[in-house]
Design a protein around this motif. Structure first.
Motif, PDB file in Angstrom:
ATOM      1  N   ARG A  44       2.262  14.574  -5.542  1.00  0.00           N
ATOM      2  CA  ARG A  44       2.045  15.873  -5.246  1.00  0.00           C
ATOM      3  C   ARG A  44       2.153  16.339  -3.754  1.00  0.00           C
ATOM      4  O   ARG A  44       3.179  17.243  -3.538  1.00  0.00           O
ATOM      5  N   TYR A  45       1.722  15.355  -2.903  1.00  0.00           N
ATOM      6  CA  TYR A  45       2.040  15.711  -1.515  1.00  0.00           C
ATOM      7  C   TYR A  45       3.511  15.530  -1.249  1.00  0.00           C
ATOM      8  O   TYR A  45       4.169  16.322  -0.660  1.00  0.00           O
ATOM      9  N   ALA A  46       4.382  14.521  -1.928  1.00  0.00           N
ATOM     10  CA  ALA A  46       5.791  14.307  -1.725  1.00  0.00           C
ATOM     11  C   ALA A  46       6.461  15.447  -2.050  1.00  0.00           C
ATOM     12  O   ALA A  46       7.501  15.892  -1.604  1.00  0.00           O
ATOM     13  N   GLU A  47       6.010  16.085  -3.402  1.00  0.00           N
ATOM     14  CA  GLU A  47       6.666  17.432  -3.802  1.00  0.00           C
ATOM     15  C   GLU A  47       6.629  18.405  -2.885  1.00  0.00           C
ATOM     16  O   GLU A  47       7.443  19.397  -2.534  1.00  0.00           O
ATOM     17  N   ARG A  48       5.221  18.700  -2.245  1.00  0.00           N
ATOM     18  CA  ARG A  48       5.140  19.769  -1.354  1.00  0.00           C
ATOM     19  C   ARG A  48       5.897  19.345   0.070  1.00  0.00           C
ATOM     20  O   ARG A  48       6.527  20.306   0.661  1.00  0.00           O
ATOM     21  N   ALA A  59      -5.063   8.345 -10.149  1.00  0.00           N
ATOM     22  CA  ALA A  59      -5.331   9.481  -9.263  1.00  0.00           C
ATOM     23  C   ALA A  59      -4.765   9.382  -8.092  1.00  0.00           C
ATOM     24  O   ALA A  59      -4.237  10.512  -7.383  1.00  0.00           O
ATOM     25  N   ILE A  60      -4.502   8.241  -7.548  1.00  0.00           N
ATOM     26  CA  ILE A  60      -4.019   8.004  -5.933  1.00  0.00           C
ATOM     27  C   ILE A  60      -2.480   8.329  -6.260  1.00  0.00           C
ATOM     28  O   ILE A  60      -1.786   8.854  -5.409  1.00  0.00           O
ATOM     29  N   GLU A  61      -1.984   7.478  -7.095  1.00  0.00           N
ATOM     30  CA  GLU A  61      -0.323   7.880  -7.337  1.00  0.00           C
ATOM     31  C   GLU A  61      -0.052   9.497  -7.857  1.00  0.00           C
ATOM     32  O   GLU A  61       0.965   9.999  -6.934  1.00  0.00           O
ATOM     33  N   SER A  62      -0.967  10.255  -8.510  1.00  0.00           N
ATOM     34  CA  SER A  62      -0.733  11.660  -8.612  1.00  0.00           C
ATOM     35  C   SER A  62      -0.692  12.214  -7.479  1.00  0.00           C
ATOM     36  O   SER A  62      -0.018  13.229  -7.212  1.00  0.00           O
ATOM     37  N   LYS A  70       0.727  -1.144   0.095  1.00  0.00           N
ATOM     38  CA  LYS A  70       0.093  -0.102  -0.085  1.00  0.00           C
ATOM     39  C   LYS A  70       0.968   1.391   0.058  1.00  0.00           C
ATOM     40  O   LYS A  70       0.770   2.179   0.993  1.00  0.00           O
ATOM     41  N   HIS A  71       1.857   1.297  -0.927  1.00  0.00           N
ATOM     42  CA  HIS A  71       2.465   2.414  -0.833  1.00  0.00           C
ATOM     43  C   HIS A  71       2.737   2.851  -2.504  1.00  0.00           C
ATOM     44  O   HIS A  71       2.511   2.173  -3.382  1.00  0.00           O
ATOM     45  N   VAL A  72       3.156   4.173  -2.772  1.00  0.00           N
ATOM     46  CA  VAL A  72       3.432   4.696  -3.888  1.00  0.00           C
ATOM     47  C   VAL A  72       4.939   5.303  -3.898  1.00  0.00           C
ATOM     48  O   VAL A  72       5.251   5.731  -3.054  1.00  0.00           O
ATOM     49  N   SER A  73       5.628   4.872  -5.021  1.00  0.00           N
ATOM     50  CA  SER A  73       7.051   5.312  -4.873  1.00  0.00           C
ATOM     51  C   SER A  73       7.142   6.860  -5.853  1.00  0.00           C
ATOM     52  O   SER A  73       6.645   6.857  -6.816  1.00  0.00           O
ATOM     53  N   HIS A  87       2.193  26.383   8.099  1.00  0.00           N
ATOM     54  CA  HIS A  87       1.818  26.503   6.892  1.00  0.00           C
ATOM     55  C   HIS A  87       0.882  25.605   6.242  1.00  0.00           C
ATOM     56  O   HIS A  87       0.812  24.372   6.580  1.00  0.00           O
ATOM     57  N   PHE A  88      -0.316  26.232   5.584  1.00  0.00           N
ATOM     58  CA  PHE A  88      -1.354  25.608   5.016  1.00  0.00           C
ATOM     59  C   PHE A  88      -1.277  25.611   3.637  1.00  0.00           C
ATOM     60  O   PHE A  88      -1.179  26.862   3.316  1.00  0.00           O
ATOM     61  N   GLU A  89      -1.677  24.720   2.896  1.00  0.00           N
ATOM     62  CA  GLU A  89      -1.757  24.862   1.423  1.00  0.00           C
ATOM     63  C   GLU A  89      -2.707  23.881   0.813  1.00  0.00           C
ATOM     64  O   GLU A  89      -2.680  22.690   1.297  1.00  0.00           O
ATOM     65  N   LEU A  90      -3.474  24.427  -0.032  1.00  0.00           N
ATOM     66  CA  LEU A  90      -4.562  23.425  -0.724  1.00  0.00           C
ATOM     67  C   LEU A  90      -4.061  22.619  -1.649  1.00  0.00           C
ATOM     68  O   LEU A  90      -3.003  22.879  -2.374  1.00  0.00           O
ATOM     69  N   LEU A  91      -3.990  21.091  -1.198  1.00  0.00           N
ATOM     70  CA  LEU A  91      -3.429  19.984  -2.076  1.00  0.00           C
ATOM     71  C   LEU A  91      -4.430  19.735  -3.099  1.00  0.00           C
ATOM     72  O   LEU A  91      -3.972  19.435  -4.276  1.00  0.00           O
TER      73      LEU A  91
END
Length: 299
Positions: free
Chosen positions: A273-277, A266-269, A204-207, A248-252
């Protein structure tokens, strides 16, 4: 993949937690902070696992070999945020300079009765967010924290006794009614927060790309966001030294509408995106990174 952060032995000691708590409450933060120097040095000298993890992370983010003082400073930032938990849990936020960014974006949703999911990380202090929510906005919205309780149980139990009203915000992950209670909170326009940076299940992970290499991030937060169909914000409480914090809050992601066949993509994307933030804020405050294990799972 070994579940390093779950299996890593607990470093806390209830006796010393009580000692530092008494010092913190009766002698003040300045005196308590002095005790952190020898305490940090002890853990720095006796824990090669955390030293190696710190050195690896600092090397990646600063693109140079860290000194011993850099690694010690990294450990001390962590120790300071643990000490500050005591004051934050007791409602003594006035002792700190706390700046918030983009909180009005979340409050705008709450004003409309729309609950939100907040994704944090083991970066800085999650406690500063929880304390502000409990002590300052308890009449504005309900706050619940999804949390694994297996790790650092003595520290968790100690802090729960210290501030039971804050402990009541926790929804333990894995219990049968946890997701139902989280949904009820969101349906009533509340906030549900969780840490989203540690993958504990191989299936249950995304690389995702993170600091120049692939790292595993859990799918759970993305699956939860898609299932609950609520806005998702990242939230990071960064410790800046002294008594200064920034939240810091940001809309993801706004309310997601994804077809069933598009869910895996969609789950991977979403997760990456969270990892980038997360990388963005880790670069902003590198000594706030508190994943003291092999995050990239090279072993």
């Amino acid at each position: 993949m070994t579940q390093q952060w779950v299996s890593q032995p607990e470093r806390g000691n209830v006796f010393w937690l009580n000692v530092i708590s008494w010092i913190a409450r009766h002698l003040g933060r300045s005196v308590a902070s002095l005790f952190l120097y020898p305490i940090t040095l002890y853990f720095y000298l006796t824990s090669p696992v955390t030293r190696n993890a710190s050195r690896d992370f600092l090397r990646r983010i600063n693109k140079k070999e860290p000194s011993r003082m850099d690694v010690y400073r990294h450990h001390r930032y962590f120790a300071t945020t643990i000490l500050d938990r005591i004051y934050l849990l007791l409602g003594r936020e006035s002792q700190f300079s706390i700046e918030t960014y983009n909180a009005e974006d979340i409050l705008a949703y709450i004003d409309k009765g729309q609950g939100c999911l907040l994704l944090g990380a083991h970066l800085g202090s999650f406690e500063v967010l929880r304390a502000i929510g409990v002590h300052h906005y308890h009449n504005t919205f309900e706050l619940r924290i999804l949390m694994h309780e297996e790790q650092n149980q003595s520290i968790t139990e100690f802090l729960n006794v210290l501030a039971p009203e804050v402990a009541q915000t926790v929804l333990p992950i894995g219990r049968p009614d946890t997701m139902l209670r989280a949904k009820e909170c969101l349906d009533h326009g509340g906030l549900v927060a969780m840490l989203a940076d540690r993958a504990i299940d191989d299936d249950k992970h995304v690389s995702c790309q993170f600091l120049g290499d692939k790292a595993n991030f859990p799918k759970g937060p993305a699956i939860l966001a898609l299932a609950l169909k609520v806005p998702v914000f990242t939230c990071f409480g960064l410790y800046l030294g002294g008594n200064r914090y920034q939240i810091h809050f940001e809309l993801l992601s706004d309310i997601p509408e994804v077809k069933r066949e598009d869910r895996p993509q969609a789950i991977e994307s979403f997760t990456c995106r969270y990892a980038e933030r997360l990388e963005q804020y880790a670069r902003k405050a590198p000594y706030n990174w508190f994943n003291f294990y092999d995050f990239w799972k090279r072993d």
